[in-house]
Design an enzyme around this catalytic site. Sequence first.
Site, mmCIF file in Angstrom:
data_model
loop_
_atom_site.group_PDB
_atom_site.id
_atom_site.type_symbol
_atom_site.label_atom_id
_atom_site.label_comp_id
_atom_site.label_asym_id
_atom_site.label_seq_id
_atom_site.Cartn_x
_atom_site.Cartn_y
_atom_site.Cartn_z
ATOM 1 C CD GLU A 1 10.020 1.716 -7.318
ATOM 2 O OE1 GLU A 1 9.863 2.966 -7.469
ATOM 3 O OE2 GLU A 1 9.314 1.074 -8.027
ATOM 4 C CE LYS B 1 7.600 12.258 -6.909
ATOM 5 N NZ LYS B 1 8.723 12.087 -7.688
ATOM 6 N N GLY C 1 10.242 8.860 -5.377
ATOM 7 C CA GLY C 1 9.326 8.237 -4.012
ATOM 8 C C GLY C 1 9.553 7.441 -3.763
ATOM 9 N NE ARG C 2 13.728 3.974 -7.210
ATOM 10 C CZ ARG C 2 13.035 4.430 -8.264
ATOM 11 N NH1 ARG C 2 11.734 4.469 -7.625
ATOM 12 N NH2 ARG C 2 13.831 5.204 -9.367
ATOM 13 C CE LYS D 1 2.630 2.203 -11.711
ATOM 14 N NZ LYS D 1 2.666 3.658 -10.868
ATOM 15 C CG HIS E 1 15.031 -20.100 14.044
ATOM 16 N ND1 HIS E 1 15.580 -20.872 15.080
ATOM 17 C CD2 HIS E 1 15.558 -19.178 14.181
ATOM 18 C CE1 HIS E 1 16.168 -21.247 15.621
ATOM 19 N NE2 HIS E 1 16.406 -19.411 15.835
ATOM 20 C CD GLU F 1 -1.947 -0.151 -7.375
ATOM 21 O OE1 GLU F 1 -2.098 0.964 -7.580
ATOM 22 O OE2 GLU F 1 -1.164 -1.084 -7.398
HETATM 23 O O1 F6P Z 1 4.558 2.016 -9.303
HETATM 24 C C1 F6P Z 1 5.491 1.994 -8.470
HETATM 25 C C2 F6P Z 1 5.472 3.443 -7.770
HETATM 26 O O2 F6P Z 1 5.814 4.691 -8.905
HETATM 27 C C3 F6P Z 1 6.539 4.368 -6.818
HETATM 28 O O3 F6P Z 1 7.690 4.250 -7.754
HETATM 29 C C4 F6P Z 1 6.114 4.846 -5.905
HETATM 30 O O4 F6P Z 1 6.958 5.275 -4.562
HETATM 31 C C5 F6P Z 1 4.646 4.329 -5.943
HETATM 32 O O5 F6P Z 1 4.218 3.905 -6.857
HETATM 33 C C6 F6P Z 1 3.456 5.325 -5.516
HETATM 34 O O6 F6P Z 1 3.747 6.304 -6.270
HETATM 35 P P1 F6P Z 1 2.202 7.026 -5.794
HETATM 36 O O7 F6P Z 1 2.976 7.967 -4.378
HETATM 37 O O8 F6P Z 1 2.569 8.586 -6.835
HETATM 38 O O9 F6P Z 1 1.031 7.325 -4.951
#
Ligand code: F6P
Length: 499
Positions: A351, A205, A265-266, A491, A382, A211
Site C-alpha cells: 500500500e 481512523k 493507517g498502516r 470503494k 510444504h 466493512e
Molecule cells: O482502504 C484502505 C484503507 O484506507 C487503509 O489504508 C486503512 O488502513 C484501511 O482502509 C482502514 O481505514 P479506517 O481505519 O479509516 O477504517
Amino acid sequence: MTKPTAQPVWGELQAHFAKIKDMRLAELFAVDPARAQRYAVQTCGLSFDFSRTHMTDETLALLTALASAQDVEGWRSKMFVGEKINHTEGRAVLHTALRAQTDAPILVDGQDVLPAIRALQAKMKAFTAAVREGSWTGATGKKITDVVNIGIGGSDLGPRLVVKALSQQADGPRVHFAANVDAADLHGALRGLDPATTLFVVVSKTFTTQETLLNATQARAWLVAALGEAAVANHFVAVSTNKQAVEAFGIKTDNMFPLWDWVGGRYSLWSSVGLSIALAVGWDGFAQMLSGAAAMDAHFCAAPLDQNAPVLAALVGLWYRNFWNTPALAVLPYSERLRELPRFLQQLDMESNGKSVTKAGEPVDYATGPIVFGECGSVGQHSFHQWLHQGPSMVLADFIGVKADDLNAPEAHRVLSVHMNAQIEALKSGRQSDDPARVNAGNKPSMVVWMDRLDPAHLGALIAFYEHKVFVQGLLWDLNSFDQFGVELGKKLAQEMLG
Ligand code: F6P
C-alpha cells in the site's frame, strides 16, 4: 525530488550489475569467507545478515551513494520533525512521535503533538488497567473476558500481528478480530462469546469504512438483543479521528480514543489503534513495544548509511527489484507467533510503494514495490518453497528467526531453527544432480534476521525496522509512500453499485 534513474550513480550501478551478474553467491563466499561478518548489523537485540545477497563492497558503495543522492538522510529528518512529507494529503508522518521516549517538542502546524500523545497514553493506560482488573465491567457487572477488535487494513493487521506475536505475554482478556464484511468473520469471532463479558473495540481512523461500520452495527445488534440498548456504553469503545461519526454511531466521546491525521493507517499500531494490544498484554508490555521501536528509530537516525539496518534492507530490495528484476519479496518468519507478519507487511509495503508516479507526479520508468507474500516456517516449506527452489524467477527472501526458546520446547525449537538454516543454505548453494528434475539451481538471495527473543521490545524494533525500510525504498524510488489513492476507486464504485 529526482527519479533514481536520473542520478548518475544509476548508470554506474547498471555497469556494475553487468560486470557481476554471473557471479554466484557461493563464489562470493569462496573469495570472501568473512563476508558473513562484514555484511551484517546488530542492533536492538536483532541481527541482520545481508551476506547472502549479490553484493560486493563496490555494490554497497554504489547503493549507498544512491541513497545519499536521493537525500535519504534529509527526508528522514523531515519525517521525524513533523514536516508534511505526505504532500498529496498535506499531512505530516509522525508514527515515530507515538513512541518518542522524551517530551522534546515535535511541531505540526506550530503545535507540539507530544502533550496530546501523553494524554492519550494516560487514557489508554487507565482504561486497559480498569478492564484488566475488572473495575470496568460489562452492563451486568461482570468482568470483561473477551475483546473483539472490529477494523480492517491498518486498523486490524497491526493489532492482529502483535496480539498473536505476544500470545506468551498475554494475561488479559482474550482478543478476537473481525475484519471482513463477510458475516462469517464476525460470526466466527462471536462464536462462544457471552455478550455480558464481551467488549467491542471499533477501530476506524476515518469511521467511514463500510466493512467496519457494517460489522460494528451487526455486533451492536448482537449485544443489544441480549442486554438492551443501555448496555452499549459499557461494551463499545471506538478508536477514530472522526468524533462526529463515532457519536452518530452511539458511542460516547468518553469512550473514544483519538487518533490524528499524521498517523497513517498502516503505521498506526503504536497509537490508540493498539488498544487491543494493551488490553491483551497490559500497558507495561505496550510501553516496552514502544521503547523497542524507539530504539530502532534511534538506530535508523544515527547509524551511517552502510551500517544502517533499514537502509541496507531497502537498498538490497532495490538492487534486486530494479537490477535483478525480482518481482517479489517472500517473508518467511520461522515462528508460529509471527504468522501474521507476511499479511502485515503486505499492507505496509504494497500500500505504501505500489505506486507508478513520482512525488512530482511523473510516471516512473522503473519498477517500484515488490509483490509481498509469505508464510511462517516450516509450514511454507510444504507449500510454495518448491517454487522458491526450482521456479525460474529469482525472489528475495526475508527469513526471521527467534534465538531464545521461550516456550521451553527445546527439541521443537532446535528443529525449527535447523529448518530455517537449511532453507537458507539450500537457496544459496542449491544442489547438483545428473537428473535435471532434481537440480536446485541455488544462487537465490536472502536476508536473515535473528531476534534475540520474541517479546514486546524486540517485536517493536522489528516492526519499526520494516516501517523504515519501506520508507527508505519509497525515497529511493521518489514515491510518496504515505497516500493510498489507488484504493479509492473501488470503494466509490461499490458505493455507487450499492445505491
Ligand atoms: O482502504 C484502505 C484503507 O484506507 C487503509 O489504508 C486503512 O488502513 C484501511 O482502509 C482502514 O481505514 P479506517 O481505519 O479509516 O477504517
